[in-house]
Write an enzyme that holds these catalytic residues in place. Sequence first.
Site, mmCIF file in Angstrom:
data_model
loop_
_atom_site.group_PDB
_atom_site.id
_atom_site.type_symbol
_atom_site.label_atom_id
_atom_site.label_comp_id
_atom_site.label_asym_id
_atom_site.label_seq_id
_atom_site.Cartn_x
_atom_site.Cartn_y
_atom_site.Cartn_z
ATOM 1 N N ASP A 25 0.957 -1.122 -0.056
ATOM 2 C CA ASP A 25 0.110 0.004 0.048
ATOM 3 C C ASP A 25 1.007 1.207 0.030
ATOM 4 O OD1 ASP A 25 -2.226 1.891 0.296
ATOM 5 O OD2 ASP A 25 -3.382 -0.095 1.024
ATOM 6 N N HIS B 122 2.196 2.071 -3.179
ATOM 7 C CA HIS B 122 1.190 3.085 -3.754
ATOM 8 C C HIS B 122 1.734 4.621 -3.657
ATOM 9 C CE1 HIS B 122 -2.338 0.123 -3.381
ATOM 10 N NE2 HIS B 122 -1.401 -0.625 -4.023
#
Length: 385
Positions: free
Chosen positions: A211, A234
């Site tokens: 993430d 991310h």
Amino acid sequence: MIQILIILTLFCSSSAETTYNVQSFGAKSDGKSDCTKAFLSAWGAACAAMSPATIYVPQGTYLLGNAYFAGKLCKNTAITIRIEGTLVAPSDYNAIAKSESWLKFEGVTGVSIFGGTLDAQGSQLWACKNSGNACPKGATSLAFYNSNNIMISGLTSLNSQMFHVLIDGCNNANLVNMKISADGNSPNTDGIHVEKSSGVTIMNPDVGTGDDCVSIGPGASNLWIENLACGPGHGVSIGSLGWDSQEAGVQNVTVKTATFSGTENGVRVKTWARPSNGFVRNVLFQHVVMSNVQNPIIIDQNYCPNHESCPNQASGVKISDVTYQDIHGTSATQVAVNFDCSKTRPCTGITLDEVNLTYKDKPATASCANAGGTAAGVVEPTSCL
Ligand SMILES: *[C@@H]1O[C@H](CO)[C@@H](O)[C@H](O)[C@H]1NC(C)=O
Ligand SMILES: *[C@@H]1O[C@H](CO)[C@@H](O)[C@H](O)[C@H]1NC(C)=O
């Protein structure tokens, strides 16, 4: 008399620093014996000491369940935790997943952690989540809540169930030379999450995870991130913000010198398409290299997964004074610059200065909605501000 006092003073100050070896409190470095009580006893002893104290974790592997290092009864404001070993969570994820944190510090002042490896062994929980079954949310590996003057240096965090590191409600935290690693497909394993905190500095973080490498929540201010390596992951994300109608803003954030490699985003601001009084202001992204990044520069104010819970489909979060300076490299998609701002609160004061992003060796494209600002120097793709 005076001489005796001086000698006593010297004696006391030289013996002032006490070391508490977790093994003297019963911890075994075999990776099988539960060391939670021993670590908490060492913490209790360090807290009770009236002078600087060191909790020492020698080499070896220490099994720990949920451990809560409470500041409430802790008088000591100079506790160093020196870790040469590895702390592992139980292999059954349910053992720690019911709690929000694995290792939790709350209301502490002057705690420093040097070295060490945390291995939360999260892979079976990720598999459960990725299979679509009902699974626990999971625990953040290392959390600091409502704490001041924190230092974390040279710590490695592996395979967290949820976030690796959380700084929430803190003042003055320095995170230096951290290494964070989890699989690129591990859900919700943000590297470092900062919210409701001021004066947080993150130097030389090396993050590869499933993430955000660094995520920034409501109420973060005076945040400095320098020399970041991010990927997989991310990217750096301010947000998601604006879920609540009354929400603290984010201001004065600097991300200086960063490399994003194969990440989903580079530098992102993301807000829910819901009413909110939140804001993002005074943000600088500077000296950034993008390597095959899907969304190198993105502001997404229309975040509303499945089009649920966003009745009017507009974000109330006001975004202003965000500067992108010296950003170059490659985009993995054609739209390298995407400012999708709120139709009710447009973005203002966006600055692009020396930005050059390419897509398959050609100029990429830029897309703007409700975004105002200026461009300076070379800007490729051509600015749409
Ligand atoms: C912004 O944050 C930095 C630390 O990241 C701090 O040194 C500086 O004083 C802050 N600026 C303002 C105006 O508060
Ligand atoms: C942008 O970067 C590409 C690839 O490095 C380079 O070939 C091109 O000349 C640069 N464009 C400008 C306007 O500097």
